[in-house]
Design a protein around this motif. Sequence first.
Motif, PDB file in Angstrom:
ATOM      1  N   PHE A 367       0.943  -1.272  -0.294  1.00 51.07           N
ATOM      2  CA  PHE A 367       0.062   0.592  -0.238  1.00 51.07           C
ATOM      3  C   PHE A 367       0.955   1.439   0.500  1.00 51.07           C
ATOM      4  O   PHE A 367       0.521   1.985  -0.707  1.00 51.07           O
ATOM      5  N   ILE A 368       1.923   1.447   0.676  1.00 50.35           N
ATOM      6  CA  ILE A 368       2.369   2.605   1.256  1.00 50.35           C
ATOM      7  C   ILE A 368       3.271   3.193  -0.429  1.00 50.35           C
ATOM      8  O   ILE A 368       3.765   4.435  -0.861  1.00 50.35           O
ATOM      9  N   ASN A 369       3.877   1.572  -1.157  1.00 54.34           N
ATOM     10  CA  ASN A 369       4.701   1.691  -2.147  1.00 54.34           C
ATOM     11  C   ASN A 369       4.188   1.922  -3.488  1.00 54.34           C
ATOM     12  O   ASN A 369       4.467   3.012  -4.295  1.00 54.34           O
ATOM     13  N   LYS A 370       3.111   1.773  -3.281  1.00 48.17           N
ATOM     14  CA  LYS A 370       2.395   2.460  -4.289  1.00 48.17           C
ATOM     15  C   LYS A 370       2.018   3.910  -4.707  1.00 48.17           C
ATOM     16  O   LYS A 370       1.753   4.259  -4.781  1.00 48.17           O
ATOM     17  N   LEU A 371       1.413   3.833  -3.107  1.00 46.86           N
ATOM     18  CA  LEU A 371       0.671   5.250  -2.588  1.00 46.86           C
ATOM     19  C   LEU A 371       2.426   6.165  -3.332  1.00 46.86           C
ATOM     20  O   LEU A 371       2.216   7.525  -3.814  1.00 46.86           O
ATOM     21  N   LEU A 372       3.421   5.955  -2.603  1.00 45.45           N
ATOM     22  CA  LEU A 372       4.572   6.328  -2.991  1.00 45.45           C
ATOM     23  C   LEU A 372       4.795   6.394  -4.587  1.00 45.45           C
ATOM     24  O   LEU A 372       5.389   8.313  -4.868  1.00 45.45           O
ATOM     25  N   GLN A 373       4.754   6.036  -5.209  1.00 42.95           N
ATOM     26  CA  GLN A 373       4.866   5.753  -6.830  1.00 42.95           C
ATOM     27  C   GLN A 373       4.060   6.759  -7.927  1.00 42.95           C
ATOM     28  O   GLN A 373       4.387   7.239  -8.528  1.00 42.95           O
ATOM     29  N   GLU A 374       2.811   6.576  -6.935  1.00 45.67           N
ATOM     30  CA  GLU A 374       1.445   7.459  -7.134  1.00 45.67           C
ATOM     31  C   GLU A 374       1.959   8.906  -6.863  1.00 45.67           C
ATOM     32  O   GLU A 374       1.300   9.323  -8.843  1.00 45.67           O
ATOM     33  N   HIS A 375       2.678   9.195  -6.394  1.00 45.19           N
ATOM     34  CA  HIS A 375       2.898  10.590  -6.112  1.00 45.19           C
ATOM     35  C   HIS A 375       4.356  11.286  -6.623  1.00 45.19           C
ATOM     36  O   HIS A 375       5.050  11.833  -6.126  1.00 45.19           O
ATOM     37  N   GLN A 376       5.254   9.892  -6.995  1.00 50.68           N
ATOM     38  CA  GLN A 376       6.421  10.266  -7.866  1.00 50.68           C
ATOM     39  C   GLN A 376       7.248  10.416  -6.490  1.00 50.68           C
ATOM     40  O   GLN A 376       8.248  11.518  -6.324  1.00 50.68           O
ATOM     41  N   LEU A 377       7.409  10.147  -5.281  1.00 48.89           N
ATOM     42  CA  LEU A 377       8.263  10.579  -4.342  1.00 48.89           C
ATOM     43  C   LEU A 377       8.789   9.243  -3.742  1.00 48.89           C
ATOM     44  O   LEU A 377       9.446   8.972  -2.629  1.00 48.89           O
ATOM     45  N   LYS A 378       8.788   8.038  -4.223  1.00 42.85           N
ATOM     46  CA  LYS A 378       9.176   6.289  -4.142  1.00 42.85           C
ATOM     47  C   LYS A 378      11.371   6.495  -4.570  1.00 42.85           C
ATOM     48  O   LYS A 378      12.097   6.364  -3.426  1.00 42.85           O
ATOM     49  N   GLU A 379      11.617   8.169  -5.268  1.00 43.32           N
ATOM     50  CA  GLU A 379      12.708   8.241  -5.362  1.00 43.32           C
ATOM     51  C   GLU A 379      13.525   8.815  -3.916  1.00 43.32           C
ATOM     52  O   GLU A 379      14.855   9.178  -3.588  1.00 43.32           O
ATOM     53  N   GLN A 380      12.758   9.871  -3.506  1.00 43.29           N
ATOM     54  CA  GLN A 380      13.336  10.177  -1.932  1.00 43.29           C
ATOM     55  C   GLN A 380      12.825  10.166  -0.977  1.00 43.29           C
ATOM     56  O   GLN A 380      13.811   9.386   0.142  1.00 43.29           O
ATOM     57  N   ILE A 381      11.052   8.945  -0.753  1.00 42.05           N
ATOM     58  CA  ILE A 381      11.117   8.275   0.284  1.00 42.05           C
ATOM     59  C   ILE A 381      11.476   6.842   0.287  1.00 42.05           C
ATOM     60  O   ILE A 381      11.141   6.141  -0.024  1.00 42.05           O
ATOM     61  N   LYS A 382      13.012   6.236   1.301  1.00 44.52           N
ATOM     62  CA  LYS A 382      12.833   5.154   1.023  1.00 44.52           C
ATOM     63  C   LYS A 382      11.730   4.173   2.033  1.00 44.52           C
ATOM     64  O   LYS A 382      11.681   4.423   3.203  1.00 44.52           O
ATOM     65  N   ILE A 383      11.771   2.926   1.747  1.00 49.83           N
ATOM     66  CA  ILE A 383      11.150   2.645   2.792  1.00 49.83           C
ATOM     67  C   ILE A 383      11.255   1.391   3.415  1.00 49.83           C
ATOM     68  O   ILE A 383      12.717   0.316   2.853  1.00 49.83           O
ATOM     69  N   ILE A 384      11.097   1.024   4.486  1.00 51.03           N
ATOM     70  CA  ILE A 384      12.185  -0.390   5.295  1.00 51.03           C
ATOM     71  C   ILE A 384      10.709  -0.449   5.741  1.00 51.03           C
ATOM     72  O   ILE A 384       9.830  -0.675   6.324  1.00 51.03           O
ATOM     73  N   ALA A 385      11.380  -2.159   5.710  1.00 52.83           N
ATOM     74  CA  ALA A 385       9.937  -2.806   6.408  1.00 52.83           C
ATOM     75  C   ALA A 385      10.414  -3.758   7.584  1.00 52.83           C
ATOM     76  O   ALA A 385      11.574  -4.577   7.397  1.00 52.83           O
ATOM     77  N   ALA A 386       9.645  -4.194   8.031  1.00 55.81           N
ATOM     78  CA  ALA A 386       9.700  -4.583   9.367  1.00 55.81           C
ATOM     79  C   ALA A 386       8.433  -5.664   9.870  1.00 55.81           C
ATOM     80  O   ALA A 386       7.179  -4.914   9.812  1.00 55.81           O
ATOM     81  N   GLY A 387       8.546  -7.241  10.037  1.00 54.06           N
ATOM     82  CA  GLY A 387       7.844  -8.383  10.288  1.00 54.06           C
ATOM     83  C   GLY A 387       8.246  -9.250   9.987  1.00 54.06           C
ATOM     84  O   GLY A 387       7.660  -9.802   8.945  1.00 54.06           O
ATOM     85  N   LYS A 388       8.808 -10.159  11.382  1.00 49.33           N
ATOM     86  CA  LYS A 388       9.334 -11.607  10.858  1.00 49.33           C
ATOM     87  C   LYS A 388      10.078 -11.379  10.098  1.00 49.33           C
ATOM     88  O   LYS A 388      10.298 -13.103   9.223  1.00 49.33           O
ATOM     89  N   ALA A 389      10.763 -10.838   9.385  1.00 51.66           N
ATOM     90  CA  ALA A 389      11.732 -12.108   8.272  1.00 51.66           C
ATOM     91  C   ALA A 389      12.527 -12.298   9.283  1.00 51.66           C
ATOM     92  O   ALA A 389      13.728 -11.691  10.152  1.00 51.66           O
ATOM     93  N   VAL A 390      13.253 -13.058   8.954  1.00 52.78           N
ATOM     94  CA  VAL A 390      14.650 -14.125   9.267  1.00 52.78           C
ATOM     95  C   VAL A 390      15.230 -14.717   8.483  1.00 52.78           C
ATOM     96  O   VAL A 390      16.321 -14.272   8.774  1.00 52.78           O
ATOM     97  N   ASP A 391      15.208 -15.005   8.131  1.00 52.32           N
ATOM     98  CA  ASP A 391      16.186 -15.837   6.020  1.00 52.32           C
ATOM     99  C   ASP A 391      16.233 -15.104   4.820  1.00 52.32           C
ATOM    100  O   ASP A 391      15.478 -13.657   5.127  1.00 52.32           O
ATOM    101  N   ALA A 392      16.654 -15.133   3.711  1.00 54.31           N
ATOM    102  CA  ALA A 392      17.115 -14.024   3.222  1.00 54.31           C
ATOM    103  C   ALA A 392      16.083 -14.603   1.794  1.00 54.31           C
ATOM    104  O   ALA A 392      15.787 -13.851   1.274  1.00 54.31           O
ATOM    105  N   PHE A 393      15.337 -16.190   1.642  1.00 58.20           N
ATOM    106  CA  PHE A 393      14.417 -15.027   0.809  1.00 58.20           C
ATOM    107  C   PHE A 393      13.193 -14.281   1.665  1.00 58.20           C
ATOM    108  O   PHE A 393      11.716 -13.908   0.526  1.00 58.20           O
TER     109      PHE A 393
END
Length: 503
Positions: A367-393
């Motif tokens: 949802f956030i990625n789509k919004l940033l792309q829609e407003h041409q802000l993805k190059e300016q605003i980086k996204i950090i994702a946090a939620g049970k990431a453990v392995d490379a996959f």
Amino acid sequence: MRNTILFVLFLITVLCGVLVYFIPQTGTYILLSISGILTIIAVFDSLQTKHSLLRSFPLVARLRWLFEEEREKIQQYFIEDNLNGTPINREKRSIVYQRAKLQKETIPFGTQHNVYAKGYEFVKHSLFPKDHHDVIGETIVFGSDKCSQKYESSIINISAMSFGSLSSNAIMALNQGAKMGNFAHNTGEGGISPYHLQGGDLIFQVGTGYFGAGKSIKGKRVFDDEIFKENAIRPEVKMIEIKLSQGAKPGHGGILPAKKNTQEIADIRKVEVGTQVDSPPSHSAFSNFDEMIAFIQKVRDLANGKPVGIKFCVGNNEEIKQMITAFANAKNYPDFIAVDGGEGGTGAAPLEFTNYIGTPLIEGLVFINKLLQEHQLKEQIKIIAAGKAVDAFDIVKYKALGADAIGMARSFMLSLGCIQARECNLDTCPVGVATQDDDLVKALVVEKKNIRVKNYHNKTIKAVKEVVAAMGKNSISDVQPSDVFRRKKEDEVVSLEEVYYPN
């Protein structure tokens, strides 16, 4: 049943007494003492009025409490298999331990996953895989055009965990490991403690309680420019994160149990010792998007131009849309957005908030990625994702869905030796990670665990490169939603692009 239990205990005690009469030795006296004590306890249980179960089953019912106390450990060691443990299953816990200890991490005899089950996910490899040594993209530069001190970070960093929730030794080991592995360590909202200042790069989190960034005025926590600036301009601090909400308890505010609020922690947070510390659910420094934008810029200026981001678990979609639109219209915005998953994390939280409030990470991230792309802000605003990431996959999948970097909390706790005892809120963590009990904290040897933190990070980065190389990619950033697949039903497989980014 009560009378039967009491009769048996009385009978055993009498028999022990007879035994002592005829064989007056130390052993028989011990037997008589034990049986006598147990009989007295049973009589007390049968007479008390607080617990019905104890009245009906004196003494015996106490076993229930023992098994209940050790239930998590019994289930983990003897009942759950490699894939059904929660919140992190044994297979994933094992890969963290193996990488942290530099042990063999291969598995024999094929996968234990049901590859034909609905929801199974995988990536497809190339006939022309790359050499993983040549794969790039393990770092990312944070900093929009509003930022003067950009920061190059690893794509894997330690997510927010405060001193208070974690022990002093755990914080030191994490920070030293981050220094050795050249990645960043988020302080959590509890402020910067001496244990954070071990040389590792810091992401200074400013929560609604403004610990390390504010003070109390008439019982209300308020932001203070000078207190904040003193911490923000430290050379160890590379970025500032303004926490709006967290996945464990979105809309609630942080909770530090009274047992964990020692004198040292109270001094750092400027609160009363021995009390439960509840952060407010919202910020007192701003109450609308215009004020939020002004506050973000104020914080950036006070930090001498360091990257400033906001962290939240995605909630009301319309509010989030209005916020991103406000950023675009003002032509001023944070340097990053940390998206937390509603599936929760390391923090103590009310059951209803952990289980039923907040958008799960993947939907929130997309949802956030789509919004940033829609407003041409993805190059300016980086996204950090946090939620049970453990392995490379996990990391490859989140990167494919729009994340620029990954924040990991529970996995780094596991690298410290966490056994998922799930006693983080009780101050009884048996391995010294999430406790302020001095004896338990000593169990965690910083000089050993810091190396494991570094090892886990570095081995996971290598594993990400190997997966990406097998896919035929030259860079981790080249991974797209069309590269990750999910079984929709037994005879149908779709890409995540079809699921989350349909035309």
